[in-house]
Design an enzyme around this catalytic site. Sequence first.
Site, PDB file in Angstrom:
ATOM      1  N   LYS A  15     -12.909  52.815  39.404  1.00  0.00           N
ATOM      2  CA  LYS A  15     -11.471  53.083  39.191  1.00  0.00           C
ATOM      3  C   LYS A  15     -11.160  54.534  39.533  1.00  0.00           C
ATOM      4  CE  LYS A  15     -11.788  55.762  35.287  1.00  0.00           C
ATOM      5  NZ  LYS A  15     -11.518  57.202  35.305  1.00  0.00           N
ATOM      6  N   ASP A 140     -13.672  52.991  28.272  1.00  0.00           N
ATOM      7  CA  ASP A 140     -13.138  52.463  29.533  1.00  0.00           C
ATOM      8  C   ASP A 140     -13.608  51.043  29.838  1.00  0.00           C
ATOM      9  OD1 ASP A 140     -11.700  54.738  30.107  1.00  0.00           O
ATOM     10  OD2 ASP A 140     -13.195  55.582  31.477  1.00  0.00           O
TER      11      ASP A 140
END
Length: 293
Positions: A15, A140
Amino acid sequence: MNHHTDTLTRKAYAKINLGLDVVRRLENGYHEVRMIMQTVGIYDVLTFTAAQSGIRITTDSGELPVGEDNLIYRAARLLLEEGNVSVGVDIHLEKHIPIAAGMAGGSSDAAATLLGLNELFALGMPEERLRQLGVRIGADVPYCIMGGTALAEGIGELLTPLRPAPQCVLLIAKPDIQVSTKYVYEHLDAGNAWQHPDIDGMRCAIENGDLSGVVARLGNVLETVTIEAYPVIDRIKREMVSGGARGSLMSGSGPTVFGIYDSREQARAVRDNLERQGLARELFVTEMQHAVS
Ligand code: ATP
């Protein structure tokens, strides 16, 4: 899935943060954040094979631990325990995502492990349950289970899926330095008040499919801390922009920098330039990734 096979392969995507704001420091040392998360087309490949007992990790990366310190190991142990699985698993990791880079590589591997073993052992745990397990491994991990474009709040685990961000070409560059996330947050806490990026405006721009609006609101409060310690990050940002990037930003706590381009040709030219100057060794021309399968 073919139910006669006992091997399964999954991609674990990296990401970037299009926006990263820190709201405040929490009592427990964590930070309350507001982040715009975006999956990109760089991925590790994990292969899971059922085994008689134990968890065994192999990898082509020379830089990663393969024991309990690997996030894959922790994810596998948690899932096997919670799923009452009585056998073991062999996991092979083909590493492509830059390590300790601000791209959630370890978190994404953990997410892929939860998803992959849930499928391999036909445990049928709903995604919500996997996200609850994931946050025990890292803030995350729940986002990495979901993927795509999302607003992440709390410590990163409160997720609002967003419409896919407008398509563009991305140049991603990781300079050859190690940045400690702990160092970055500690220095942020010790410093002066910071300018908050416009996360709500970014969210609107994404919902409106407005790439110029997204570019105008690129912002990461951690940039000042990391750039102060590592000026090469600013060098890379400036090279990206002078080579035609519409905008450029550091991802997470760094040191990875990304640039947003209109064409692959532009992005490739800057990639070659950064490589020639020795400013970054890990370089990728890619795109935003919408479907995470
Ligand atoms: P984040 O964006 O979540 O801060 P990051 O990209 O900064 O992630 P990672 O690549 O996830 O950082 O790894 C950070 C540390 O975690 C490394 O020092 C590494 O040794 C350790 N680690 C454990 N397991 C893994 C894994 N499977 N992949 C990468 N790093 C791992």
